[in-house]
Design a protein around this motif. Structure first.
Motif, PDB file in Angstrom:
ATOM      1  N   VAL A 103       0.830  -1.211   0.000  1.00 19.18           N
ATOM      2  CA  VAL A 103       0.000   0.000   0.000  1.00 19.18           C
ATOM      3  C   VAL A 103       0.862   1.257   0.000  1.00 19.18           C
ATOM      4  O   VAL A 103       0.672   2.173  -0.818  1.00 19.18           O
ATOM      5  CB  VAL A 103      -0.946   0.006   1.219  1.00 19.18           C
ATOM      6  N   ILE A 104       1.827   1.308   0.911  1.00 14.14           N
ATOM      7  CA  ILE A 104       2.652   2.516   1.052  1.00 14.14           C
ATOM      8  C   ILE A 104       3.503   2.754  -0.196  1.00 14.14           C
ATOM      9  O   ILE A 104       3.593   3.880  -0.699  1.00 14.14           O
ATOM     10  CB  ILE A 104       3.539   2.411   2.311  1.00 14.14           C
ATOM     11  N   SER A 105       4.119   1.695  -0.715  1.00 15.32           N
ATOM     12  CA  SER A 105       4.957   1.864  -1.910  1.00 15.32           C
ATOM     13  C   SER A 105       4.122   2.301  -3.108  1.00 15.32           C
ATOM     14  O   SER A 105       4.587   3.084  -3.947  1.00 15.32           O
ATOM     15  CB  SER A 105       5.696   0.564  -2.229  1.00 15.32           C
ATOM     16  N   SER A 106       2.887   1.822  -3.173  1.00 15.05           N
ATOM     17  CA  SER A 106       2.005   2.222  -4.279  1.00 15.05           C
ATOM     18  C   SER A 106       1.644   3.696  -4.185  1.00 15.05           C
ATOM     19  O   SER A 106       1.658   4.419  -5.191  1.00 15.05           O
ATOM     20  CB  SER A 106       0.732   1.366  -4.270  1.00 15.05           C
ATOM     21  N   VAL A 107       1.333   4.141  -2.978  1.00 15.59           N
ATOM     22  CA  VAL A 107       0.973   5.552  -2.790  1.00 15.59           C
ATOM     23  C   VAL A 107       2.178   6.456  -3.045  1.00 15.59           C
ATOM     24  O   VAL A 107       2.073   7.483  -3.722  1.00 15.59           O
ATOM     25  CB  VAL A 107       0.421   5.772  -1.361  1.00 15.59           C
ATOM     26  N   VAL A 108       3.329   6.053  -2.541  1.00 16.90           N
ATOM     27  CA  VAL A 108       4.526   6.893  -2.646  1.00 16.90           C
ATOM     28  C   VAL A 108       5.020   7.010  -4.084  1.00 16.90           C
ATOM     29  O   VAL A 108       5.442   8.095  -4.520  1.00 16.90           O
ATOM     30  CB  VAL A 108       5.644   6.334  -1.737  1.00 16.90           C
ATOM     31  N   PHE A 109       4.941   5.916  -4.838  1.00 17.26           N
ATOM     32  CA  PHE A 109       5.527   5.926  -6.180  1.00 17.26           C
ATOM     33  C   PHE A 109       4.490   6.027  -7.304  1.00 17.26           C
ATOM     34  O   PHE A 109       4.683   6.787  -8.256  1.00 17.26           O
ATOM     35  CB  PHE A 109       6.384   4.672  -6.388  1.00 17.26           C
ATOM     36  N   LEU A 110       3.412   5.275  -7.210  1.00 13.97           N
ATOM     37  CA  LEU A 110       2.476   5.225  -8.332  1.00 13.97           C
ATOM     38  C   LEU A 110       1.551   6.433  -8.397  1.00 13.97           C
ATOM     39  O   LEU A 110       1.211   6.893  -9.494  1.00 13.97           O
ATOM     40  CB  LEU A 110       1.644   3.940  -8.264  1.00 13.97           C
ATOM     41  N   LEU A 111       1.141   6.944  -7.253  1.00 14.79           N
ATOM     42  CA  LEU A 111       0.242   8.105  -7.262  1.00 14.79           C
ATOM     43  C   LEU A 111       0.914   9.344  -7.857  1.00 14.79           C
ATOM     44  O   LEU A 111       0.359   9.970  -8.775  1.00 14.79           O
ATOM     45  CB  LEU A 111      -0.282   8.379  -5.850  1.00 14.79           C
ATOM     46  N   PRO A 112       2.115   9.719  -7.387  1.00 10.91           N
ATOM     47  CA  PRO A 112       2.783  10.867  -8.028  1.00 10.91           C
ATOM     48  C   PRO A 112       3.071  10.623  -9.507  1.00 10.91           C
ATOM     49  O   PRO A 112       2.958  11.538 -10.329  1.00 10.91           O
ATOM     50  CB  PRO A 112       4.087  11.010  -7.230  1.00 10.91           C
TER      51      PRO A 112
END
Length: 231
Positions: A103-112
């Motif tokens: 979840v965290i890696s997705s938010v940190v990298f994929l969202l931006p």
């Protein structure tokens, strides 16, 4: 060559959809939905990148917006498929920290990355395209590391927790473990290839490879599940 990758990915996605609906009698749970959504996202992704090759400039922004939705879905979905079958080898328990890492890696990298891609596709988005190239490299590297961790935990848990069953099954059990190790290794290799391609600056082929490798990984996952169930 790129067209071949995309065509194989599209037909592979269609085949996988048929297999999913034929295999799963009870269509619920994280494994089913992550597998289904990843496959659908990959299919739509292949269609959209094909349209992008022939699209007029006015249509590009809309097509890129669809990609912005599909890419994170197939990216995270691939990892969730591995995570969601961990309960088969951990006595029904999932390793919760892995879920939060995803979840965290997705938010940190994929969202931006999604925001930057959307802006860069707009008529005035030239100023963020260099930033996109940087974030693309960070994102694919993070994805590779994430799947290496989740896949490694799965193989470790399989060898550790199913050892008595593997011993009882004898040769069949050992073959299953070898298959899972090979399948997981192949998934990691596909991620490494993507990372190398991006780091080499060959971004024009990354979409075709992403679609092709996504289908390959999903098929490996699907057949891995079958191996575990038959064991």
């Amino acid at each position: 060559l790129l067209a071949c990758f995309v065509a194989v990915a599209a037909f592979g996605s269609l085949e996988l959809l048929l297999l999913i609906f034929d295999f799963f009698k009870r269509r619920r749970g994280l494994y089913f939905w992550s597998l289904l959504l990843s496959t659908l996202a990959t299919l739509i992704f292949t269609i959209v990148i094909t349209l992008l090759w022939f699209a007029v400039p006015q249509a590009r922004f809309g097509l890129v917006f669809v990609i912005v939705i599909c890419y994170p879905t197939l990216n995270v979905g691939n990892t969730l498929v591995i995570y969601s079958r961990l309960h088969l080898v951990t006595s029904g328990r999932k390793i919760r920290w892995l879920f939060w890492m995803i979840v965290i890696s997705s938010v940190v990298f994929l969202l931006p990355q999604a925001i930057i891609v959307t802006i860069s596709a707009s008529p005035d988005g030239e100023h963020v395209r260099d930033l996109y190239r940087v974030f693309e490299k960070l994102s694919v590297t993070a994805t590779c590391v994430r799947e290496m961790i989740v896949g490694g935990v799965f193989v470790w848990a399989t060898a550790r927790n199913l050892k008595p069953l593997i011993v009882i099954k004898g040769r069949e059990g050992r073959k299953m473990v070898i298959y899972l190790i090979i399948a997981t290794t192949m998934m990691v290799v596909t991620d490494i290839i993507i990372v190398v391609v991006v780091l080499c600056g060959q971004l024009y082929i990354i979409s075709a490879l992403t679609a092709f490798f996504s289908v390959l990984k999903l098929k490996l996952e699907f057949f891995s599940l079958g191996k575990l169930i038959r064991l």
